[in-house]
Write a protein that holds these residues in place. Structure first.
Motif, PDB file in Angstrom:
ATOM      1  N   SER A  17      61.056 136.484  -2.196  1.00 32.92           N
ATOM      2  CA  SER A  17      60.938 136.925  -3.585  1.00 32.92           C
ATOM      3  C   SER A  17      59.475 136.935  -4.024  1.00 32.92           C
ATOM      4  O   SER A  17      58.655 136.163  -3.495  1.00 32.92           O
ATOM      5  N   ASN A  19      57.158 137.663  -7.901  1.00 34.24           N
ATOM      6  CA  ASN A  19      57.185 137.968  -9.319  1.00 34.24           C
ATOM      7  C   ASN A  19      55.868 138.637  -9.702  1.00 34.24           C
ATOM      8  O   ASN A  19      54.805 138.018  -9.610  1.00 34.24           O
ATOM      9  N   ALA A  52      61.327 150.815 -11.700  1.00 34.02           N
ATOM     10  CA  ALA A  52      62.068 150.186 -12.790  1.00 34.02           C
ATOM     11  C   ALA A  52      61.443 150.583 -14.115  1.00 34.02           C
ATOM     12  O   ALA A  52      60.232 150.760 -14.211  1.00 34.02           O
ATOM     13  N   LEU A  54      61.864 149.809 -18.492  1.00 33.77           N
ATOM     14  CA  LEU A  54      62.452 149.189 -19.671  1.00 33.77           C
ATOM     15  C   LEU A  54      62.133 150.094 -20.849  1.00 33.77           C
ATOM     16  O   LEU A  54      60.965 150.310 -21.172  1.00 33.77           O
ATOM     17  N   PHE A  61      67.698 150.120 -19.502  1.00 31.92           N
ATOM     18  CA  PHE A  61      66.959 149.962 -18.261  1.00 31.92           C
ATOM     19  C   PHE A  61      67.283 151.087 -17.287  1.00 31.92           C
ATOM     20  O   PHE A  61      68.365 151.672 -17.314  1.00 31.92           O
ATOM     21  N   TYR A  63      66.776 151.569 -12.965  1.00 30.86           N
ATOM     22  CA  TYR A  63      66.329 151.043 -11.677  1.00 30.86           C
ATOM     23  C   TYR A  63      66.566 152.098 -10.600  1.00 30.86           C
ATOM     24  O   TYR A  63      67.610 152.756 -10.566  1.00 30.86           O
ATOM     25  N   LYS A  68      68.418 148.281  -7.117  1.00 29.71           N
ATOM     26  CA  LYS A  68      69.427 147.772  -8.045  1.00 29.71           C
ATOM     27  C   LYS A  68      70.041 146.485  -7.518  1.00 29.71           C
ATOM     28  O   LYS A  68      70.393 146.381  -6.340  1.00 29.71           O
ATOM     29  N   ARG A  70      68.518 143.771  -7.119  1.00 29.62           N
ATOM     30  CA  ARG A  70      67.488 142.923  -6.499  1.00 29.62           C
ATOM     31  C   ARG A  70      66.255 142.758  -7.379  1.00 29.62           C
ATOM     32  O   ARG A  70      65.583 141.725  -7.309  1.00 29.62           O
ATOM     33  N   THR A  72      64.417 142.934 -11.285  1.00 27.70           N
ATOM     34  CA  THR A  72      64.666 142.822 -12.717  1.00 27.70           C
ATOM     35  C   THR A  72      63.363 143.009 -13.463  1.00 27.70           C
ATOM     36  O   THR A  72      62.397 142.280 -13.212  1.00 27.70           O
ATOM     37  N   SER A  74      61.299 142.978 -17.091  1.00 29.90           N
ATOM     38  CA  SER A  74      61.327 142.409 -18.438  1.00 29.90           C
ATOM     39  C   SER A  74      59.979 142.680 -19.087  1.00 29.90           C
ATOM     40  O   SER A  74      59.004 143.008 -18.404  1.00 29.90           O
ATOM     41  N   LEU A  84      58.037 141.966 -13.289  1.00 27.88           N
ATOM     42  CA  LEU A  84      59.025 142.489 -12.350  1.00 27.88           C
ATOM     43  C   LEU A  84      59.380 141.372 -11.384  1.00 27.88           C
ATOM     44  O   LEU A  84      58.550 140.929 -10.589  1.00 27.88           O
ATOM     45  N   HIS A  85      60.618 140.904 -11.474  1.00 29.05           N
ATOM     46  CA  HIS A  85      61.114 139.911 -10.534  1.00 29.05           C
ATOM     47  C   HIS A  85      61.776 140.656  -9.382  1.00 29.05           C
ATOM     48  O   HIS A  85      62.684 141.459  -9.595  1.00 29.05           O
TER      49      HIS A  85
END
Length: 120
Positions: A17, A19, A52, A54, A61, A63, A68, A70, A72, A74, A84-85
């Motif tokens: 992962s 961020n 992605a 917003l 949203f 994606y 999708k 995976r 996220t 914000s 973006l996570h």
């Protein structure tokens, strides 16, 4: 002129992962969309793909199909920042990631890009 500073990229094993953060040096007004784009390896800068989005007014949203579930996105309008996570990363997620603020009545504001490398 407001500048965007991106951080959080780097190298990660598949399945890992990251961020990403994108923070403006000053206020960005009349934001309609907060976007993350990706420039895959070998592609020119003008061939980036939207990963992605917003949509701030509708709070909805978008994606890209391949991310999708995976990724996220914000955002924080008050801080002129977006995030973006990214989880369960795959080698196909490798690329240079760019953030973009789309603004009503103003030119779009783009980040300088940050490298993400997913490889074992």
């Amino acid at each position: 002129q407001v500048q965007l500073v991106e951080s959080g990229g780097g190298w990660v094993d598949p399945g890992g992962s990251l961020n990403l953060s994108c923070v403006a040096s000053g206020p960005i007004v009349s934001v309609t969309d907060m976007d993350w784009y990706r420039q895959p390896p070998g592609n020119k800068r003008d061939l980036v793909e939207l990963v992605a989005r917003l949509m701030t007014e509708s709070k909805s949203f978008y994606y890209k199909d391949s991310v999708k579930g995976r990724f996220t996105i914000s955002g924080d309008n008050a801080k002129s920042a977006m995030y973006l996570h990214m989880s369960s990363l795959k080698p196909g997620d490798t690329g240079v990631y760019y953030c973009r603020f789309a603004q009503r009545g103003h030119s779009d504001t783009w980040g300088q890009g940050i490298q993400v490398l997913v490889s074992s």
